[in-house]
Design a protein around this motif. Structure first.
Motif, PDB file in Angstrom:
ATOM      1  N   ALA A  45       0.825  -1.210   0.000  1.00  0.00           N
ATOM      2  CA  ALA A  45       0.000   0.000   0.000  1.00  0.00           C
ATOM      3  C   ALA A  45       0.861   1.264   0.000  1.00  0.00           C
ATOM      4  N   ARG A  46       2.021   1.190   0.605  1.00  0.00           N
ATOM      5  CA  ARG A  46       2.947   2.334   0.634  1.00  0.00           C
ATOM      6  C   ARG A  46       3.766   2.462  -0.639  1.00  0.00           C
ATOM      7  N   GLY A  47       3.627   1.497  -1.548  1.00  0.00           N
ATOM      8  CA  GLY A  47       4.410   1.542  -2.777  1.00  0.00           C
ATOM      9  C   GLY A  47       5.870   1.251  -2.544  1.00  0.00           C
ATOM     10  N   ALA A  48       6.152   0.274  -1.694  1.00  0.00           N
ATOM     11  CA  ALA A  48       7.529  -0.025  -1.293  1.00  0.00           C
ATOM     12  C   ALA A  48       8.337  -0.740  -2.359  1.00  0.00           C
ATOM     13  N   GLY A  49       7.774  -1.009  -3.486  1.00  0.00           N
ATOM     14  CA  GLY A  49       8.503  -1.751  -4.521  1.00  0.00           C
ATOM     15  C   GLY A  49       7.981  -3.169  -4.600  1.00  0.00           C
ATOM     16  N   ALA A  50       8.802  -4.071  -5.074  1.00  0.00           N
ATOM     17  CA  ALA A  50       8.397  -5.467  -5.219  1.00  0.00           C
ATOM     18  C   ALA A  50       8.382  -6.128  -3.839  1.00  0.00           C
ATOM     19  N   VAL A  51       7.184  -6.458  -3.368  1.00  0.00           N
ATOM     20  CA  VAL A  51       7.002  -7.098  -2.064  1.00  0.00           C
ATOM     21  C   VAL A  51       6.491  -8.510  -2.324  1.00  0.00           C
ATOM     22  N   ASN A  52       7.217  -9.497  -1.848  1.00  0.00           N
ATOM     23  CA  ASN A  52       6.839 -10.895  -2.040  1.00  0.00           C
ATOM     24  C   ASN A  52       6.628 -11.549  -0.689  1.00  0.00           C
ATOM     25  N   LEU A  53       5.627 -12.415  -0.608  1.00  0.00           N
ATOM     26  CA  LEU A  53       5.324 -13.133   0.615  1.00  0.00           C
ATOM     27  C   LEU A  53       5.410 -14.620   0.338  1.00  0.00           C
ATOM     28  N   LEU A  54       6.292 -15.297   1.056  1.00  0.00           N
ATOM     29  CA  LEU A  54       6.407 -16.748   0.979  1.00  0.00           C
ATOM     30  C   LEU A  54       5.811 -17.322   2.253  1.00  0.00           C
ATOM     31  N   SER A  55       5.081 -18.411   2.102  1.00  0.00           N
ATOM     32  CA  SER A  55       4.392 -18.986   3.246  1.00  0.00           C
ATOM     33  C   SER A  55       4.759 -20.437   3.447  1.00  0.00           C
ATOM     34  N   SER A  56       4.860 -20.828   4.697  1.00  0.00           N
ATOM     35  CA  SER A  56       5.161 -22.219   5.010  1.00  0.00           C
ATOM     36  C   SER A  56       3.961 -23.117   4.783  1.00  0.00           C
ATOM     37  N   ILE A  92       9.783 -10.616   1.482  1.00  0.00           N
ATOM     38  CA  ILE A  92      11.003 -10.209   0.785  1.00  0.00           C
ATOM     39  C   ILE A  92      10.683  -8.952  -0.017  1.00  0.00           C
ATOM     40  N   VAL A  93      11.458  -7.906   0.225  1.00  0.00           N
ATOM     41  CA  VAL A  93      11.234  -6.631  -0.454  1.00  0.00           C
ATOM     42  C   VAL A  93      12.485  -6.265  -1.240  1.00  0.00           C
ATOM     43  N   ASP A  94      12.314  -6.058  -2.529  1.00  0.00           N
ATOM     44  CA  ASP A  94      13.389  -5.621  -3.414  1.00  0.00           C
ATOM     45  C   ASP A  94      13.447  -4.098  -3.330  1.00  0.00           C
ATOM     46  N   VAL A  95      14.551  -3.557  -2.831  1.00  0.00           N
ATOM     47  CA  VAL A  95      14.669  -2.111  -2.634  1.00  0.00           C
ATOM     48  C   VAL A  95      15.729  -1.538  -3.569  1.00  0.00           C
ATOM     49  N   GLN A  96      15.612  -0.241  -3.837  1.00  0.00           N
ATOM     50  CA  GLN A  96      16.503   0.389  -4.802  1.00  0.00           C
ATOM     51  C   GLN A  96      17.563   1.293  -4.184  1.00  0.00           C
ATOM     52  N   LEU A 100      15.710   3.519   1.364  1.00  0.00           N
ATOM     53  CA  LEU A 100      14.525   2.660   1.324  1.00  0.00           C
ATOM     54  C   LEU A 100      14.783   1.361   2.080  1.00  0.00           C
ATOM     55  N   GLN A 101      15.992   0.832   1.970  1.00  0.00           N
ATOM     56  CA  GLN A 101      16.358  -0.385   2.695  1.00  0.00           C
ATOM     57  C   GLN A 101      16.209  -0.167   4.206  1.00  0.00           C
ATOM     58  N   LEU A 102      16.671   0.964   4.697  1.00  0.00           N
ATOM     59  CA  LEU A 102      16.565   1.290   6.109  1.00  0.00           C
ATOM     60  C   LEU A 102      15.101   1.465   6.518  1.00  0.00           C
ATOM     61  N   GLY A 103      14.329   2.162   5.706  1.00  0.00           N
ATOM     62  CA  GLY A 103      12.917   2.381   6.014  1.00  0.00           C
ATOM     63  C   GLY A 103      12.124   1.081   6.062  1.00  0.00           C
ATOM     64  N   ILE A 104      12.354   0.195   5.098  1.00  0.00           N
ATOM     65  CA  ILE A 104      11.663  -1.096   5.060  1.00  0.00           C
ATOM     66  C   ILE A 104      12.094  -1.938   6.265  1.00  0.00           C
ATOM     67  N   SER A 105      13.366  -1.898   6.604  1.00  0.00           N
ATOM     68  CA  SER A 105      13.853  -2.642   7.773  1.00  0.00           C
ATOM     69  C   SER A 105      13.136  -2.192   9.037  1.00  0.00           C
ATOM     70  N   ARG A 106      12.952  -0.878   9.185  1.00  0.00           N
ATOM     71  CA  ARG A 106      12.249  -0.353  10.364  1.00  0.00           C
ATOM     72  C   ARG A 106      10.803  -0.831  10.405  1.00  0.00           C
ATOM     73  N   VAL A 107      10.129  -0.823   9.255  1.00  0.00           N
ATOM     74  CA  VAL A 107       8.738  -1.286   9.205  1.00  0.00           C
ATOM     75  C   VAL A 107       8.659  -2.753   9.612  1.00  0.00           C
ATOM     76  N   LEU A 108       9.570  -3.584   9.109  1.00  0.00           N
ATOM     77  CA  LEU A 108       9.560  -5.005   9.454  1.00  0.00           C
ATOM     78  C   LEU A 108       9.846  -5.216  10.940  1.00  0.00           C
ATOM     79  N   LEU A 109      10.794  -4.468  11.487  1.00  0.00           N
ATOM     80  CA  LEU A 109      11.092  -4.587  12.917  1.00  0.00           C
ATOM     81  C   LEU A 109       9.921  -4.107  13.772  1.00  0.00           C
ATOM     82  N   ASP A 110       9.297  -2.995  13.378  1.00  0.00           N
ATOM     83  CA  ASP A 110       8.126  -2.499  14.102  1.00  0.00           C
ATOM     84  C   ASP A 110       6.964  -3.481  14.032  1.00  0.00           C
ATOM     85  N   SER A 111       6.926  -4.293  12.993  1.00  0.00           N
ATOM     86  CA  SER A 111       5.872  -5.296  12.816  1.00  0.00           C
ATOM     87  C   SER A 111       6.203  -6.598  13.539  1.00  0.00           C
ATOM     88  N   LYS A 112       7.260  -6.582  14.311  1.00  0.00           N
ATOM     89  CA  LYS A 112       7.665  -7.717  15.154  1.00  0.00           C
ATOM     90  C   LYS A 112       8.103  -8.940  14.359  1.00  0.00           C
TER      91      LYS A 112
END
Length: 126
Positions: A45-56, A92-96, A100-112
């Motif tokens: 939704a934030r337009g973070a680039g290519a966001v992929n979700l792999l599930s077990s 998995i987020v492909d960043v440019q 953006l790498q730092l911002g995405i990392s923060r979002v993932l960490l904040d999301s536990k």
């Protein structure tokens, strides 16, 4: 991982990726599947680039790995496979850019996320 790229083992490498341009990615590993889905939707939704979700919940071969950035055939793909086999969900987020790498990392960490991996190798490997 494509059929032509690999030597038949999860940790092995056929060598064809050794001189390829490698991506810059941020990977969040979650034991909470709903949390992984939620953060993936949030990043899309934030337009973070290519966001992929792999599930077990789906076999590794059924995953759409062709949608992933070219992660190579070595240790990183082996780690992803092992986490999926242990029941994790992986974002998995492909960043440019480093910002953006730092911002995405923060979002993932904040999301536990339970584990955060980054690959910052946008240079060619010799």
């Amino acid at each position: 991982m494509s059929d032509h790229h690999g030597n038949g083992t999860a940790g092995g490498c056929c060598g064809s990726c050794q001189h390829a341009l490698r991506p810059r990615v941020v990977i969040g590993i979650f034991t909470d599947a709903a949390g992984a889905r939620g953060v993936a939707d949030k990043l899309r939704a934030r337009g973070a680039g290519a966001v992929n979700l792999l599930s077990s919940t789906r076999p590794m071969l059924a995953q759409d790995l062709s949608a992933l950035p070219d992660l190579g055939c070595g240790r990183l793909m082996q780690q992803i496979s092992q986490h999926l086999e242990s029941g994790a969900s992986i974002v998995i987020v492909d960043v440019q850019s480093p910002e953006l790498q730092l911002g995405i990392s923060r979002v993932l960490l904040d999301s536990k996320c339970d584990l955060l991996l980054t690959q910052d190798s946008t240079r060619q490997v010799d």
